[in-house]
Design a protein around this motif. Structure first.
Motif, mmCIF file in Angstrom:
data_model
loop_
_atom_site.group_PDB
_atom_site.id
_atom_site.type_symbol
_atom_site.label_atom_id
_atom_site.label_comp_id
_atom_site.label_asym_id
_atom_site.label_seq_id
_atom_site.Cartn_x
_atom_site.Cartn_y
_atom_site.Cartn_z
ATOM 1 N N MET A 1 -55.370 -72.679 5.577
ATOM 2 C CA MET A 1 -54.231 -72.930 6.471
ATOM 3 C C MET A 1 -54.738 -73.382 7.841
ATOM 4 N N LYS A 2 -54.117 -74.424 8.406
ATOM 5 C CA LYS A 2 -54.518 -74.929 9.713
ATOM 6 C C LYS A 2 -54.263 -73.874 10.788
ATOM 7 N N PRO A 3 -55.095 -73.890 11.869
ATOM 8 C CA PRO A 3 -54.929 -72.893 12.939
ATOM 9 C C PRO A 3 -53.527 -72.845 13.513
ATOM 10 N N GLU A 4 -52.902 -74.047 13.720
ATOM 11 C CA GLU A 4 -51.554 -74.059 14.299
ATOM 12 C C GLU A 4 -50.535 -73.435 13.349
ATOM 13 N N ASN A 5 -50.748 -73.636 12.022
ATOM 14 C CA ASN A 5 -49.853 -73.021 11.040
ATOM 15 C C ASN A 5 -50.015 -71.511 11.008
ATOM 16 N N LYS A 6 -51.261 -71.032 11.200
ATOM 17 C CA LYS A 6 -51.497 -69.597 11.260
ATOM 18 C C LYS A 6 -50.785 -68.975 12.452
ATOM 19 N N LEU A 7 -50.841 -69.659 13.596
ATOM 20 C CA LEU A 7 -50.197 -69.131 14.805
ATOM 21 C C LEU A 7 -48.683 -69.087 14.636
ATOM 22 N N LEU A 8 -48.124 -70.113 13.990
ATOM 23 C CA LEU A 8 -46.678 -70.125 13.727
ATOM 24 C C LEU A 8 -46.309 -68.993 12.769
ATOM 25 N N GLU A 9 -47.150 -68.767 11.763
ATOM 26 C CA GLU A 9 -46.924 -67.677 10.823
ATOM 27 C C GLU A 9 -46.944 -66.328 11.543
ATOM 28 N N ILE A 10 -47.917 -66.147 12.440
ATOM 29 C CA ILE A 10 -48.018 -64.909 13.226
ATOM 30 C C ILE A 10 -46.750 -64.695 14.042
ATOM 31 N N ALA A 11 -46.293 -65.762 14.709
ATOM 32 C CA ALA A 11 -45.085 -65.663 15.520
ATOM 33 C C ALA A 11 -43.876 -65.261 14.682
ATOM 34 N N LYS A 12 -43.719 -65.866 13.514
ATOM 35 C CA LYS A 12 -42.573 -65.566 12.645
ATOM 36 C C LYS A 12 -42.610 -64.122 12.147
ATOM 37 N N VAL A 13 -43.791 -63.689 11.699
ATOM 38 C CA VAL A 13 -43.923 -62.331 11.149
ATOM 39 C C VAL A 13 -43.576 -61.284 12.187
ATOM 40 N N PHE A 14 -44.131 -61.407 13.385
ATOM 41 C CA PHE A 14 -43.946 -60.340 14.365
ATOM 42 C C PHE A 14 -42.634 -60.458 15.135
ATOM 43 N N PHE A 15 -42.068 -61.658 15.178
ATOM 44 C CA PHE A 15 -40.714 -61.778 15.727
ATOM 45 C C PHE A 15 -39.724 -61.088 14.797
ATOM 46 N N LYS A 16 -39.904 -61.293 13.491
ATOM 47 C CA LYS A 16 -39.036 -60.634 12.499
ATOM 48 C C LYS A 16 -39.187 -59.115 12.574
ATOM 49 N N LEU A 17 -40.433 -58.644 12.686
ATOM 50 C CA LEU A 17 -40.656 -57.207 12.839
ATOM 51 C C LEU A 17 -40.007 -56.683 14.117
ATOM 52 N N GLY A 18 -40.108 -57.463 15.183
ATOM 53 C CA GLY A 18 -39.495 -57.056 16.450
ATOM 54 C C GLY A 18 -37.986 -56.931 16.366
ATOM 55 N N LEU A 19 -37.375 -57.732 15.477
ATOM 56 C CA LEU A 19 -35.916 -57.681 15.308
ATOM 57 C C LEU A 19 -35.457 -56.461 14.516
ATOM 58 N N PHE A 20 -36.293 -56.006 13.578
ATOM 59 C CA PHE A 20 -35.867 -54.962 12.646
ATOM 60 C C PHE A 20 -36.692 -53.683 12.731
ATOM 61 N N ALA A 21 -37.618 -53.599 13.682
ATOM 62 C CA ALA A 21 -38.519 -52.438 13.751
ATOM 63 C C ALA A 21 -37.851 -51.283 14.492
ATOM 64 N N PHE A 22 -37.043 -50.522 13.770
ATOM 65 C CA PHE A 22 -36.414 -49.328 14.318
ATOM 66 C C PHE A 22 -37.229 -48.099 13.925
ATOM 67 N N GLY A 23 -37.031 -47.002 14.660
ATOM 68 C CA GLY A 23 -37.559 -45.720 14.209
ATOM 69 C C GLY A 23 -38.827 -45.226 14.852
ATOM 70 N N GLY A 24 -39.384 -45.964 15.820
ATOM 71 C CA GLY A 24 -40.562 -45.465 16.512
ATOM 72 C C GLY A 24 -41.865 -45.975 15.922
ATOM 73 N N PRO A 25 -42.999 -45.626 16.557
ATOM 74 C CA PRO A 25 -44.306 -46.180 16.192
ATOM 75 C C PRO A 25 -44.690 -45.986 14.730
ATOM 76 N N ALA A 26 -44.442 -44.801 14.176
ATOM 77 C CA ALA A 26 -44.821 -44.551 12.778
ATOM 78 C C ALA A 26 -44.095 -45.517 11.843
ATOM 79 N N ALA A 27 -42.819 -45.746 12.096
ATOM 80 C CA ALA A 27 -42.037 -46.678 11.266
ATOM 81 C C ALA A 27 -42.507 -48.110 11.470
ATOM 82 N N HIS A 28 -42.792 -48.482 12.714
ATOM 83 C CA HIS A 28 -43.258 -49.838 13.006
ATOM 84 C C HIS A 28 -44.557 -50.130 12.252
ATOM 85 N N ILE A 29 -45.495 -49.181 12.303
ATOM 86 C CA ILE A 29 -46.781 -49.363 11.636
ATOM 87 C C ILE A 29 -46.602 -49.425 10.122
#
Length: 381
Positions: A1-29
């Motif tokens: 995977m190209k570096p720019e595609n990896k960075l876009l993938e990282i952004a998508k994954v953690f933005f999605k987690l940021g939207l739905f990560a309820f419940g505190g650190p243990a749940a987030h991890i």
């Protein structure tokens, strides 16, 4: 995977987690482990465990720092910053909007019904992560015993950073002696401390807001749930805000997805408006980026050193023990709030458990959303 595609993938994954990560650190991890280890195979479960162990040893919000570690593993220096920013962004925006409503209308929107089912669903997600990480962390009887010791100490209320360091040092010396490995490792865990001594500053300015939250972000151990004690001294005792205003801000940080430290955004807006919100957010999260930037390159050295390998293995099992203690506390508060049996919460927890353990291909996001929807419907009954 190209570096720019990896960075876009990282952004998508953690933005999605940021939207739905309820419940505190243990749940987030737990949700992070599902995404980056099980689903995307960015790293092994052992390496993920090592990152958790290392993260527990530095100040700042553990789950947010874990996003940065994961981003670094996938996309290097740029990935670290993209992952952290993507995870934080939804919480900061949501909390900022709620702060605007609070300041303009002087009250909190009644959003509790929408979150009734989230917490019991999160219990199942945490339990699943504990099961998988625990299997990897328990490499022998000695580590299992250390895990039990941590669990007992956690229930006794001993400070978690003291437990982590104590067990880590004990385990390091034990395994070093057991295997009789000759090494001359130096400690490579950076413990940074910033003491800005802002207490007593009478004038409330955006710069002072930034410096106050920079101080808190630099010395905050033990996850965002101990944030209240820090902020009471910095904000209430200096008469920048009332105790009730602080409690309302902490509540918003709990109800919104992502890191609890987004409370800083809410408080900053209360103090000096939009610029205060930006200053407080930058101040409280900036140290975490710096700490992870320093620590991440040192983890491979820790893994290769026999002495530090024992330290890290011991800290890993300690982290799992602390997660079990957190799960127990959350379960008690969720299913028996104020010593009253809440059958609806138990039902959601059981159904969520069946989904998480019985249908492994179901994304945990759907478990969280399903719990929220079911909880709302049960409230209306």
């Amino acid at each position: 995977m190209k570096p720019e595609n990896k960075l876009l993938e990282i952004a998508k994954v953690f933005f999605k987690l940021g939207l739905f990560a309820f419940g505190g650190p243990a749940a987030h991890i737990a949700m992070m482990e599902e995404e980056v280890v099980n689903k995307r195979k960015w790293m092994s479960r052992q390496h993920f465990l090592d990152l958790i162990g290392a993260t527990n040893l530095i100040p700042g919000p553990n789950s947010t720092e874990m996003t940065m570690h994961c981003g670094h593993e996938r996309g290097g220096f740029k990935g670290l910053f993209i992952a952290g920013a993507s995870f934080i962004f939804p919480a900061v925006i949501t909390t900022g909007l709620l702060a605007y409503i609070y300041v303009e209308y002087g009250d909190m929107p009644n959003i509790k019904p929408f979150f009734f089912g989230i917490k019991p669903a999160v219990l199942a997600v945490i339990a699943s992560a504990i099961f998988k990480l625990g299997k990897k962390a328990i490499k022998g009887t000695e580590l299992a015993v250390l895990g039990l010791i941590v669990l007992v100490l956690s229930f006794l209320g001993i400070n978690e950073i003291i437990v982590l360091l104590g067990v880590g040092i004990l385990g390091a010396f034990y395994f070093y002696t057991k295997h009789k490995v000759s090494t001359s490792s130096k400690s490579i865990i950076p413990f940074l401390f910033i003491n800005l001594s802002l207490n007593g500053v009478a004038k409330l300015t955006t710069l002072n807001v930034f410096l106050t939250f920079l101080k808190v972000g630099s010395i905050l151990y033990g996850s965002g749930y101990v944030l209240f004690a820090y902020l009471k001294v910095e904000l209430v005792d200096t008469e920048w805000m009332t105790n009730q205003e602080l409690l309302d801000a902490i509540a918003m940080g709990q109800f919104t997805p992502g890191p609890v430290l987004s409370t800083a955004t809410f408080i900053g807006y209360q103090l000096t408006g939009i610029w205060g919100a930006l200053a407080a957010s930058l101040g409280i999260f900036l140290p975490s980026f710096l700490f992870v930037l320093i620590l991440n390159p040192l983890i491979p050295k820790m893994q290769k050193s026999k002495f530090l390998r024992g330290f890290l293995d011991s800290v890993n099992i300690a982290a799992v023990g602390i997660m079990i203690a957190v799960l127990y506390t959350m379960a008690k508060e969720t299913i028996f709030p104020d010593f009253i049996f809440e059958w609806r919460a138990l039902a959601i927890a059981i159904i969520s458990g069946i989904l998480v353990f019985g249908f492994k291909k179901v994304n945990v996001m759907w478990t969280i959303l399903g719990g929220a929807a079911l909880g709302y419907l049960l409230i209306l009954m």
